[in-house]
Design a protein around this motif. Structure first.
Motif, mmCIF file in Angstrom:
data_model
loop_
_atom_site.group_PDB
_atom_site.id
_atom_site.type_symbol
_atom_site.label_atom_id
_atom_site.label_comp_id
_atom_site.label_asym_id
_atom_site.label_seq_id
_atom_site.Cartn_x
_atom_site.Cartn_y
_atom_site.Cartn_z
ATOM 1 N N UNK A 1 -2.158 -6.824 7.018
ATOM 2 C CA UNK A 1 -3.292 -5.919 7.234
ATOM 3 C C UNK A 1 -3.560 -5.768 8.735
ATOM 4 N N UNK A 2 -3.528 -6.898 9.458
ATOM 5 C CA UNK A 2 -3.757 -6.866 10.905
ATOM 6 C C UNK A 2 -2.635 -6.106 11.618
ATOM 7 N N UNK A 3 -1.405 -6.343 11.190
ATOM 8 C CA UNK A 3 -0.270 -5.630 11.776
ATOM 9 C C UNK A 3 -0.436 -4.122 11.565
ATOM 10 N N UNK A 4 -0.841 -3.744 10.362
ATOM 11 C CA UNK A 4 -1.043 -2.326 10.055
ATOM 12 C C UNK A 4 -2.102 -1.699 10.949
ATOM 13 N N UNK A 5 -3.218 -2.416 11.151
ATOM 14 C CA UNK A 5 -4.277 -1.935 12.057
ATOM 15 C C UNK A 5 -3.727 -1.681 13.455
ATOM 16 N N UNK A 6 -2.937 -2.645 13.936
ATOM 17 C CA UNK A 6 -2.381 -2.525 15.294
ATOM 18 C C UNK A 6 -1.433 -1.332 15.406
ATOM 19 N N UNK A 7 -0.649 -1.089 14.335
ATOM 20 C CA UNK A 7 0.249 0.075 14.362
ATOM 21 C C UNK A 7 -0.564 1.365 14.443
ATOM 22 N N UNK A 8 -1.662 1.411 13.717
ATOM 23 C CA UNK A 8 -2.494 2.626 13.732
ATOM 24 C C UNK A 8 -3.147 2.825 15.101
ATOM 25 N N UNK A 9 -3.617 1.740 15.716
ATOM 26 C CA UNK A 9 -4.177 1.846 17.080
ATOM 27 C C UNK A 9 -3.098 2.314 18.041
ATOM 28 N N UNK A 10 -1.887 1.797 17.850
ATOM 29 C CA UNK A 10 -0.784 2.185 18.714
ATOM 30 C C UNK A 10 -0.489 3.675 18.561
ATOM 31 N N UNK A 11 -0.472 4.148 17.316
ATOM 32 C CA UNK A 11 -0.191 5.576 17.114
ATOM 33 C C UNK A 11 -1.258 6.438 17.793
#
Ligand code: ADP
Ligand code: MG
Length: 332
Positions: free
Chosen positions: A235-245
């Motif tokens: 879940x945390x990894x997914x959040x970080x990917x979205x912030x990155x995008x």
């Protein structure tokens, strides 16, 4: 950076020869260059042969003896999708050439020579990620790589996290020139701030500059993503990917409407997060999901994406595998 080597490969079979002759079974074409690296890369036709010529030249500069080979190559890395078929080709050819000359540089030298070959062949001043990952990949691990030292820390990629690469169906026409332009702008900003590279700047120093904001915050997100992976926290990894995008889209300005729709539809369909990958301007997004619903998520997201954009997406479910190397001869 935090890449991993995916379970697709470029395979080269070769025996000794006078010159370096390579036939691509995928394209049905053959190229031939001098074994000592003296062939001028820019004149080689067909154009994919420039990667071969450039690798031969870069390895010659490293000291490879001028042994030739007659080679066939076949690859199941999709060409021009942002999954690095070019690095796969360079590294596979380099390893075959090294074997032909019974000469082997270190992994870092091999990757650096292939990176330099990519720049020689295309004129794009790309980084070393694709080639280093292709050489140094480890089964089951992502690689946390410091580009300054080339130090690699393996980070286990949990079985509880599925990784999808989804091609947007849009080819990356502007990616090369935009990449070079962004790179120049980042180098200029670093000079202005008086730091060796933007990674050395603090977030406060770049808060009013979108490019600087992206680079500095992205470096932080990479470290946080490695921690999330180590903690098995999808879940945390997914959040970080979205912030990155969002940062790639709004601050670094390398996204497209199609990539934005694809990320949004993946999340809508249940992915934990997604971001564009590669240089942007088309190509692929990378998404993380729970493994069990991953295929259904991909199907639902790509159906909606097709409806909304009229583009034809392609899904690659990826595992982390070992990097390239010589294949032992078959028994008998
Ligand atoms: P990517 O690396 O993301 O796949 P690039 O545009 O960097 O996209 O590299 C694609 C190019 O690499 C192709 O256009 C071709 O020149 C070369 N290439 C890759 N794989 C092969 C192959 N199997 N046979 C011949 N050329 C190849
Ligand atoms: Mg490439």
């Amino acid at each position: 950076m935090l890449p991993f080597a995916i379970d697709r490969s470029c395979v080269v079979a070769a025996h000794p020869g006078e010159r370096v002759r390579v036939r691509s079974l995928d394209l049905g074409e053959t190229v031939e260059v001098a074994a000592d690296g003296s062939t001028d890369t820019s004149g080689v036709e067909p154009a994919w042969g420039r990667y071969v010529a450039a690798v031969v030249s870069e390895l010659a500069a490293l000291g490879r003896p001028a042994s030739g080979m007659d080679a066939l190559l076949a690859s199941d890395v999709p060409l021009g999708s942002g999954l690095s078929s070019s690095a796969a080709l360079e590294v596979a050819i380099a390893i075959a050439l090294a074997a032909a000359a019974e000469w082997m540089p270190s992994a870092a030298e091999l990757a650096a020579a292939c990176r330099a070959a990519e720049e020689r062949a295309t004129g794009v001043p790309g980084g070393i990620m694709d080639q280093l990952t292709s050489v140094c990949g480890r089964s089951g691990d992502a690689l946390l790589i410091d580009c300054r030292t080339l130090e690699i820390v393996p980070v286990p990629l949990s079985e509880n996290i599925a990784v999808l690469a989804v091609h947007s169906g849009v080819s990356r026409t502007l990616a090369g020139s935009a990449y070079a332009e962004r790179r120049r702008a980042c180098e200029a900003l670093a000079r202005e701030l008086g730091v060796p590279a933007l990674r050395d700047a603090h977030e406060a120093q770049v808060s009013d500059n979108p490019l600087g904001r992206h680079v500095v915050s992205e470096n932080r997100r990479v470290l946080e993503s490695a921690e999330a992976l180590a903690d098995d926290d999808g879940a945390q990894l997914g959040e970080l990917l979205l912030e990155s995008h969002a940062s790639l889209r709004d601050d670094f300005a390398v996204s497209t409407p199609e990539l934005d729709v694809l990320v949004a539809e993946l999340v809508d369909a249940g992915a934990l997060g997604a971001r564009l990958t590669g240089a942007g301007f088309g190509g692929c997004v990378v998404a993380v999901c729970d493994p069990e619903p991953a295929d259904a998520i991909a199907e639902a997201a790509t159906a909606r994406y097709r409806e909304r954009t009229g583009r034809e997406p392609t899904v690659f479910r990826c595992r982390a595998v070992a990097g390239a190397g010589p294949i032992p001869p078959l028994d008998g």
